[in-house]
Design a protein around this motif. Sequence first.
Motif, mmCIF file in Angstrom:
data_model
loop_
_atom_site.group_PDB
_atom_site.id
_atom_site.type_symbol
_atom_site.label_atom_id
_atom_site.label_comp_id
_atom_site.label_asym_id
_atom_site.label_seq_id
_atom_site.Cartn_x
_atom_site.Cartn_y
_atom_site.Cartn_z
ATOM 1 N N TRP A 26 2.467 -5.805 -4.480
ATOM 2 C CA TRP A 26 3.883 -5.714 -5.264
ATOM 3 C C TRP A 26 4.252 -4.356 -5.670
ATOM 4 O O TRP A 26 3.296 -3.545 -6.056
ATOM 5 N N TYR A 27 5.466 -4.174 -5.510
ATOM 6 C CA TYR A 27 5.676 -2.876 -5.907
ATOM 7 C C TYR A 27 7.100 -2.883 -6.585
ATOM 8 O O TYR A 27 8.101 -3.451 -6.474
ATOM 9 N N PRO A 28 7.106 -1.950 -7.892
ATOM 10 C CA PRO A 28 8.356 -2.090 -8.771
ATOM 11 C C PRO A 28 9.330 -1.063 -8.270
ATOM 12 O O PRO A 28 8.970 -0.049 -7.675
ATOM 13 N N PRO A 57 4.343 -0.327 1.262
ATOM 14 C CA PRO A 57 4.698 -1.578 0.095
ATOM 15 C C PRO A 57 6.255 -1.840 0.103
ATOM 16 O O PRO A 57 6.384 -2.506 -1.084
ATOM 17 N N ALA A 99 2.932 6.114 -4.346
ATOM 18 C CA ALA A 99 3.082 4.540 -3.967
ATOM 19 C C ALA A 99 1.627 3.963 -4.292
ATOM 20 O O ALA A 99 1.685 2.989 -4.897
ATOM 21 N N GLN A 102 1.457 3.380 -8.098
ATOM 22 C CA GLN A 102 2.333 2.062 -8.530
ATOM 23 C C GLN A 102 1.894 0.981 -7.975
ATOM 24 O O GLN A 102 2.449 -0.105 -8.737
ATOM 25 N N MET A 103 1.525 0.709 -6.943
ATOM 26 C CA MET A 103 1.600 -0.576 -6.115
ATOM 27 C C MET A 103 0.574 -1.328 -6.964
ATOM 28 O O MET A 103 -0.706 -0.951 -7.290
ATOM 29 N N VAL A 104 0.871 -2.553 -6.688
ATOM 30 C CA VAL A 104 -0.206 -3.861 -7.297
ATOM 31 C C VAL A 104 -0.700 -4.519 -6.129
ATOM 32 O O VAL A 104 -0.174 -5.018 -5.481
ATOM 33 N N GLU A 105 -2.092 -4.671 -6.144
ATOM 34 C CA GLU A 105 -2.820 -5.277 -5.084
ATOM 35 C C GLU A 105 -3.834 -6.065 -5.810
ATOM 36 O O GLU A 105 -4.230 -5.787 -6.863
ATOM 37 N N ILE A 112 -1.721 6.634 2.078
ATOM 38 C CA ILE A 112 -0.709 5.794 2.239
ATOM 39 C C ILE A 112 -0.349 5.825 3.501
ATOM 40 O O ILE A 112 0.251 4.786 4.355
ATOM 41 N N ARG A 172 -1.729 3.440 6.279
ATOM 42 C CA ARG A 172 -1.359 2.370 6.555
ATOM 43 C C ARG A 172 -0.467 1.888 7.379
ATOM 44 O O ARG A 172 -0.465 0.980 8.259
ATOM 45 N N LEU A 181 8.263 6.803 3.679
ATOM 46 C CA LEU A 181 7.133 6.551 4.414
ATOM 47 C C LEU A 181 7.451 6.930 5.742
ATOM 48 O O LEU A 181 8.319 6.647 6.321
#
Lengths: 178, 346
Positions: A36-38, A63, B171, B174-177, B253, B256, B332
């Motif tokens: 998930w990325y805002p 992301p 990145a 801030q990213m959710v995993e 990052i 990936r 990226l």
Amino acid sequence: MAKTEIICAGFGGQGVLVTGLIIANAAMESDKEILWYPSYGVEMRGGTANCNVKISDEEIASPFVKEADIVIALNEASVMKFEPRVKAGGTLIVNSSTVKPRKYRDNIKVYEVPATDIANKLGNPRGANVVVLGALARNTDLFEPAYLKQSIDSFFEKRGRDNPKNALCFDEGVKYFD
Amino acid sequence: MAKVLMTGNEAVGEAAIRAGCRFYSGYPITPQTEILQYLSWRMPEVGGKFVQAEAELSAVNMLYGAASAGARTFGSTSGPGFSLMQEGISYIAAADLPLVIVNVMREGSGLGNIGASQGDYLQMTKGGGHGDYHTIVLAPANVQESADMMVLGFDLAEKYLHPVLIATDAAIGQMVEGVELPDFITHDIDKFDWAVRGCKKGDKPRTIQNIYFMDDNYEQHLREKYARMVENEQRWESIEVEDADIVLVSYGISSRLCKEAIKIARKEGFKLGLIRLITLWPFPEKAFAEVNPDVKGYLSVEMSTIGQVKDDIRLATGCTKLVDNYGSMMELPEPEGIIEKAKSML
């Protein structure tokens, strides 16, 4: 589907980021890789906000979502910005309470649901996003409606914010397309 | 344990708590402010101290003090704030003290901007502050590693009595995993025989110094400490390097996107491989021994316009192979661009 890329967008305060987190959480709990990325910048109540969600069977690289399989658009600005980024054959779910009738691309599937009106009628004005999640479960292969419904409840329970009216909103979002 | 959703920044904070860290100091700067935000409530909850300093200079010196007392301690910052901490990190290295500092890298030199970048490679791996030192540098590529490397970071810091840096970026922060959080560890603040915790009547006073003139073996001690780190702590992940025609070298990052590039390239019959750097210092030279001896060249893939990893690859390969750089600043690196550049090296 091996890999699904989603953009959720709308006004700040409509629960756009939470909608994305709910989807990510439901996918994670069914053993998928998620990310998930805002949207990144100055977001506030009344401004526009969006988030990217990626769901995959494999490791996720970037992301960022460039072209989405599914766009959830809760306001007019989001439709204008993100309709062009739906993949051909992809899905656009629109909150028709806040988006005026318009002509959409003919190579995508569009599902319009008056989510804000339904949520207001059910006495859960902040539940428009949950109505939309009902529409999402009903019209895509992403989740079984029953699975997503319980996942939403457990998501809010964990945060100490469970609301029995969410289930009503979700059901209405599903039923709207029966 | 079940996975939970967390941003990279939150995972750093929670993992530090679980690793027994009970002192944090930092100053807000995007994109690492969520670490402060998280610890501002979480640290008091476990009985630790959270101090938002008036600037990075005082934050790093508070960390210096807490580490001197034997506490597990960490701080975090980004870009300009990381520069302000350099003097303190140099002092901490000189004083042989264990702690962890997280740098959530952001774009550019000077003020730069809040987006992701990998522009602090040289500053983090070659010293950064004044004088004669290196720090161990760990580079997570996802939220899980952001948590795991906090625990590893404290362990390595205490193993060598040395500061450890963690290089993440906007990145990853801030990213959710989904992340499986590490178990809780209790740190005994009294376990070190060198920590300065106040001297009771009759005790022999302890001192934390910045140079040990009196010790005949001081130079030898420093040489051996760095040699042991280089020998024991090189970490990397190799992907399909044994038959590769071009090997990508990347971390964090960017790595990936390299993995994605390898999948696409291999489907087309183009043999790409990857060395993912997990420690940036010590540089994982040993990884290059596993590579196809007939490899045509190495391509460094990083979010840097000047190509900061290039020289380390040249040294690791004894300047025997072609080395080039595919860098980006604001965006990226793209798998398609990586492949095109790699093909041009054949």
